[in-house]
Scaffold this motif. Structure first.
Motif, PDB file in Angstrom:
ATOM      1  N   ALA A   1       0.826  -1.208   0.000  1.00  0.00           N
ATOM      2  CA  ALA A   1       0.000   0.000   0.000  1.00  0.00           C
ATOM      3  C   ALA A   1       0.859   1.257   0.000  1.00  0.00           C
ATOM      4  O   ALA A   1       0.591   2.204  -0.731  1.00  0.00           O
ATOM      5  CB  ALA A   1      -0.934   0.001   1.216  1.00  0.00           C
TER       6      ALA A   1
ATOM      7  N   ASP B   1       3.062   2.147  -3.293  1.00  0.00           N
ATOM      8  CA  ASP B   1       2.361   2.721  -4.447  1.00  0.00           C
ATOM      9  C   ASP B   1       2.053   4.191  -4.149  1.00  0.00           C
ATOM     10  O   ASP B   1       1.475   4.499  -3.112  1.00  0.00           O
ATOM     11  CB  ASP B   1       1.060   1.955  -4.691  1.00  0.00           C
ATOM     12  CG  ASP B   1       0.297   2.523  -5.874  1.00  0.00           C
ATOM     13  OD1 ASP B   1       0.454   1.980  -6.974  1.00  0.00           O
ATOM     14  OD2 ASP B   1      -0.440   3.528  -5.704  1.00  0.00           O
TER      15      ASP B   1
ATOM     16  N   ASP C   1      -0.181   6.277  -5.201  1.00  0.00           N
ATOM     17  CA  ASP C   1      -1.598   6.582  -4.971  1.00  0.00           C
ATOM     18  C   ASP C   1      -2.095   5.947  -3.675  1.00  0.00           C
ATOM     19  O   ASP C   1      -2.927   6.527  -2.977  1.00  0.00           O
ATOM     20  CB  ASP C   1      -2.444   6.112  -6.162  1.00  0.00           C
ATOM     21  CG  ASP C   1      -2.156   6.924  -7.406  1.00  0.00           C
ATOM     22  OD1 ASP C   1      -2.466   8.124  -7.416  1.00  0.00           O
ATOM     23  OD2 ASP C   1      -1.585   6.369  -8.362  1.00  0.00           O
ATOM     24  N   GLY C   2      -1.590   4.759  -3.361  1.00  0.00           N
ATOM     25  CA  GLY C   2      -1.926   4.120  -2.089  1.00  0.00           C
ATOM     26  C   GLY C   2      -1.408   4.962  -0.934  1.00  0.00           C
ATOM     27  O   GLY C   2      -2.120   5.236   0.036  1.00  0.00           O
TER      28      GLY C   2
ATOM     29  N   GLU D   1     -10.604   9.769  -6.710  1.00  0.00           N
ATOM     30  CA  GLU D   1      -9.179   9.489  -6.489  1.00  0.00           C
ATOM     31  C   GLU D   1      -8.985   8.347  -5.496  1.00  0.00           C
ATOM     32  O   GLU D   1      -8.091   7.509  -5.662  1.00  0.00           O
ATOM     33  CB  GLU D   1      -8.470  10.754  -5.984  1.00  0.00           C
ATOM     34  CG  GLU D   1      -8.264  11.764  -7.097  1.00  0.00           C
ATOM     35  CD  GLU D   1      -7.600  13.050  -6.633  1.00  0.00           C
ATOM     36  OE1 GLU D   1      -7.047  13.751  -7.495  1.00  0.00           O
ATOM     37  OE2 GLU D   1      -7.657  13.361  -5.424  1.00  0.00           O
TER      38      GLU D   1
ATOM     39  N   TYR E   1      -9.845   5.112  -7.275  1.00  0.00           N
ATOM     40  CA  TYR E   1      -8.776   4.803  -8.228  1.00  0.00           C
ATOM     41  C   TYR E   1      -7.597   4.132  -7.516  1.00  0.00           C
ATOM     42  O   TYR E   1      -7.086   3.107  -7.960  1.00  0.00           O
ATOM     43  CB  TYR E   1      -8.318   6.107  -8.905  1.00  0.00           C
ATOM     44  CG  TYR E   1      -7.135   5.955  -9.839  1.00  0.00           C
ATOM     45  CD1 TYR E   1      -7.332   5.613 -11.176  1.00  0.00           C
ATOM     46  CD2 TYR E   1      -5.831   6.163  -9.398  1.00  0.00           C
ATOM     47  CE1 TYR E   1      -6.255   5.472 -12.043  1.00  0.00           C
ATOM     48  CE2 TYR E   1      -4.753   6.020 -10.252  1.00  0.00           C
ATOM     49  CZ  TYR E   1      -4.964   5.681 -11.570  1.00  0.00           C
ATOM     50  OH  TYR E   1      -3.898   5.537 -12.418  1.00  0.00           O
ATOM     51  N   ALA E   2      -7.196   4.716  -6.385  1.00  0.00           N
ATOM     52  CA  ALA E   2      -6.054   4.160  -5.646  1.00  0.00           C
ATOM     53  C   ALA E   2      -6.349   2.738  -5.181  1.00  0.00           C
ATOM     54  O   ALA E   2      -5.488   1.856  -5.252  1.00  0.00           O
ATOM     55  CB  ALA E   2      -5.718   5.057  -4.457  1.00  0.00           C
ATOM     56  N   MET E   3      -7.577   2.489  -4.716  1.00  0.00           N
ATOM     57  CA  MET E   3      -7.919   1.151  -4.223  1.00  0.00           C
ATOM     58  C   MET E   3      -7.900   0.122  -5.357  1.00  0.00           C
ATOM     59  O   MET E   3      -7.417  -0.988  -5.192  1.00  0.00           O
ATOM     60  CB  MET E   3      -9.303   1.153  -3.556  1.00  0.00           C
ATOM     61  CG  MET E   3      -9.383   1.944  -2.258  1.00  0.00           C
ATOM     62  SD  MET E   3      -8.102   1.506  -1.080  1.00  0.00           S
ATOM     63  CE  MET E   3      -7.031   2.920  -1.251  1.00  0.00           C
TER      64      MET E   3
ATOM     65  N   LYS F   1      -6.153   0.329  -8.052  1.00  0.00           N
ATOM     66  CA  LYS F   1      -4.759   0.159  -8.462  1.00  0.00           C
ATOM     67  C   LYS F   1      -4.063  -0.841  -7.531  1.00  0.00           C
ATOM     68  O   LYS F   1      -3.314  -1.696  -7.983  1.00  0.00           O
ATOM     69  CB  LYS F   1      -4.072   1.525  -8.397  1.00  0.00           C
ATOM     70  CG  LYS F   1      -2.737   1.572  -9.079  1.00  0.00           C
ATOM     71  CD  LYS F   1      -2.245   3.006  -9.097  1.00  0.00           C
ATOM     72  CE  LYS F   1      -0.832   3.085  -9.622  1.00  0.00           C
ATOM     73  NZ  LYS F   1      -0.127   4.238  -9.026  1.00  0.00           N
ATOM     74  N   LEU F   2      -4.327  -0.735  -6.219  1.00  0.00           N
ATOM     75  CA  LEU F   2      -3.729  -1.676  -5.272  1.00  0.00           C
ATOM     76  C   LEU F   2      -4.294  -3.084  -5.463  1.00  0.00           C
ATOM     77  O   LEU F   2      -3.586  -4.072  -5.340  1.00  0.00           O
ATOM     78  CB  LEU F   2      -3.993  -1.229  -3.831  1.00  0.00           C
ATOM     79  CG  LEU F   2      -3.282   0.044  -3.367  1.00  0.00           C
ATOM     80  CD1 LEU F   2      -3.734   0.417  -1.964  1.00  0.00           C
ATOM     81  CD2 LEU F   2      -1.774  -0.130  -3.406  1.00  0.00           C
TER      82      LEU F   2
END
Lengths: 318, 303
Positions: free
Chosen positions: A205, A208, A210-211, B290, B293-295, B297-298
């Motif tokens: 997490a 990344d 964005d994470g 946003e 999107y991040a979730m 992506k992970l």
């Protein structure tokens, strides 16, 4: 000290085992196959400090070995009231109920059932997991921060701190209870939520961008709400915690408790985290859009877990 | 008319089959197991509107049967660059490409490679699933709305509409395809993402008050961006999409959710990513999008 671990999951089993090893008289309240395994084979501990095995006194009913001078209250937040009712009459005169649960609302809930002066609270600061029934894996840290709800300095708090120290646990006494609870909630609101929805380790997490940014935003929202609630917190503290998190060794193996629950098909403890932040935010008219998004997603995810479970089946460790 | 279906997944294969039935000369570009099955056993569509099972012309290389008068561009958004490269030199003079991908960014990439005059925008409105290699299950609707990027009507658009109409797949010849494309993204960027992250159906999400509120938040964010980007959409569109979803789409598993369950790569970047990139251009805050999107992506590399 005669101690009951109420809810012998990862956190409860850890503190119980360390206290028992140091000579305290410890009892464990658990359920299902985990209880059966502990009764039959004892508690098997695999720790970064070495492995050991303990014969334990365990029961599904806290009344069996009551009364207790100390109860480490470690059940999931959604079980708080039911577990507290089971405990009625189990506390010795002058006994202490120390909640080590996630969230910031359990102390108040316990005070509706137990006299306020019997309740203390704190943060479990330990990385652990019930890897299989009766099997505790300890992966990181062994701290506890705790104190009186009103922050006062009391002899009993010092006695507890001394007992934890003897057990090798760094027991830190706090006089600013609200701050330490919101500080823990800040970490949980950032990491438990993101790792559960991303189904990934804390290492994945945070590596990344964005994470990482999402964890950061969740922590900052918690800081703003916590401050309105009277906690002494700052954005700098959030940034510092994030920077420290990234330095934890084996970060790719760190999996927050909510993610562990998801992987085992267990109910998710999101409401004590995102829900608590949102309820406090509403009281102060603060906007927390990222926490609200995570809360709705976790609520839906949890409903799916519940729906997938066969009727009457108990969610248990693998 | 010689037609290439570029990316014969569920959507492309369905429309291609209807065009073959109507007598058009169709080539299917596909890969792997799906390509092998189509070459060996033909293409099969099981549909409430009538089944289809015929040998078809299929290839991994669009050059094999080029040139084409019309291309239905149906590859996943993350395969756009590779597909454009493979299609170099395969378009007949005055040929047209209709982009049927999710998102709103594919048209610009195609225009850059083939000239904006050759590119049109489209929405595939169809409920289909590739149930086995070479076998498509068709559940509901089955229409293409499309139009010129510049808006308005054109002679070639009318010609293509005529062909679609004969094949029974014309939804609408849209004089405002940019608005239609954003309208589709308005739905996809909310429902595809939330259903994938939570593993719930459209109906289950809407039944939860907080689920519905999250959908509305995401749609409001996308709407603000769409308006800034020139789409003629208002809040009434959100209401009508929600009403339609409640009435007709309750049991639906979205395509992204299907991809997730099959362990396939997720097309989240063309959905939430597209909203975020457009939001940045217009200085609009989209915190919920946003976060989603991040979730996603992970989520991608793990399950």
């Amino acid at each position: 000290m005669k101690t009951l671990v109420m809810g012998a999951g990862a956190i409860g089993a850890f503190y119980g085992a360390w206290l028992q090893k140091a000579g305290e008289d410890v009892y464990y309240c658990a359920r299902g196959v985990h209880l059966a395994a502990m009764k039959e084979r004892g508690l098997e501990v695999h720790s970064i400090e070495g492995d050991f095995k303990l014969a334990v006194k365990a029961s599904a009913d806290p009344r069996e070995f009551a009364p207790y001078e100390l109860v480490l209250f470690c059940v999931k937040s959604y079980d708080t009231i039911a577990a507290a009712r089971q405990l009625e009459g189990c506390l010795a005169p002058g006994g202490i109920l120390l909640t080590l649960q996630n969230g910031v609302e359990n102390e108040a809930a316990l005070c509706t059932i137990f006299p306020r002066e019997s309740v203390m609270g704190g943060n479990a600061r330990v990385g652990a997991e019930i890897a299989a029934p009766g099997k505790l894996v300890h992966t990181a840290g062994k701290m506890i921060e705790f104190g009186e709800l009103n922050g006062s300095d009391t002899p009993r708090a010092h006695r507890l701190a001394e007992m934890f120290r003897r057990a090798g646990i760094l027991g830190e006494l706090t006089h600013d209870f609200v701050t330490i609870r919101w500080d823990k909630l800040m970490g949980n609101n950032g990491t438990n939520t993101v790792c559960t929805l991303g189904r990934c380790s804390l290492g994945a997490a945070l590596s990344d961008p964005d994470g990482f940014e999402t964890v950061r935003r969740l922590m900052i929202e918690t800081v703003i709400v916590g401050r309105a609630e009277g906690a002494r917190m700052s954005e700098e503290r959030a940034e510092a915690l994030l920077a420290n998190l990234k330095k934890i060794p084996h970060l790719d193996e760190v999996r927050p408790s909510t993610l562990q629950d998801y992987e085992r098909g267990k109910r998710l403890e999101y409401d004590a985290i995102t829900g608590a932040v949102i309820r406090a935010a509403r009281r102060h008219g603060i906007d927390v859009p990222v926490t609200e998004t995570m809360h709705a997603l976790l609520k839906l995810l949890d409903a799916g877990i519940e729906a997938a479970r066969p009727r009457g089946a108990e969610a248990l460790p693998r | 008319m010689k037609i290439l279906v570029m990316g014969a997944g569920a959507v492309g294969a369905y429309f291609g089959a209807r065009l073959v039935e109507a007598g058009e000369d169709v080539v299917f570009c596909a890969r792997g197991e799906n390509l092998r099955a189509m070459r060996e056993r033909g293409l099969e569509v099981r549909s409430p509107r009538g089944d289809f099972k015929q040998p078809v012309r299929a290839s991994a290389d669009p050059r094999e049967f080029a040139p084409y008068d019309l291309v239905l561009f149906c590859v996943k958004a993350y395969d756009t660059v590779g597909a454009i490269e493979a299609m170099q030199g395969t378009l007949a003079p005055a040929g047209a490409i209709i982009n049927l991908q999710n998102g709103v960014e594919g048209e610009a990439r195609l225009a850059e490679a083939f000239g904006s005059g050759n590119v049109m925008g489209g929405n595939a409105r169809v409920g289909v699933e590739l149930v086995a290699p070479g076998v498509v299950h068709h559940f509901t609707t089955g229409a293409i709305e499309f139009g010129e990027l510049e808006g308005g009507e054109s002679e070639r658009a009318r010609r293509i509409a005529e062909i679609f109409s004969r094949a029974g797949i014309l939804g609408e010849l849209s004089p405002e395809i940019t608005t239609s494309r954003w309208s589709k993204l308005l739905w996809n960027s909310a429902f595809n993402t939330v259903t994938t992250l939570t593993r719930r159906t459209v109906g289950e999400v809407l039944d939860d008050p907080e689920g519905e509120r999250l959908i509305r938040t995401l749609m409001n964010e996308t709407l603000a961006v769409a308006q800034a980007d020139g789409a003629r959409l208002g809040p009434d569109r959100i209401e009508s999409l929600l009403e339609h979803s409640r009435r007709n789409l309750r049991p639906l598993k979205t395509s992204t959710q299907q991809d997730f369950e099959r362990g396939k790569r997720l097309e989240y970047d063309a959905l939430s990513g597209a909203v975020i990139r457009a939001a940045r251009r217009h200085c609009i805050a989209v915190p919920a999008t946003e976060t989603i999107y991040a979730m996603l992506k992970l989520l991608v590399p793990h399950e």
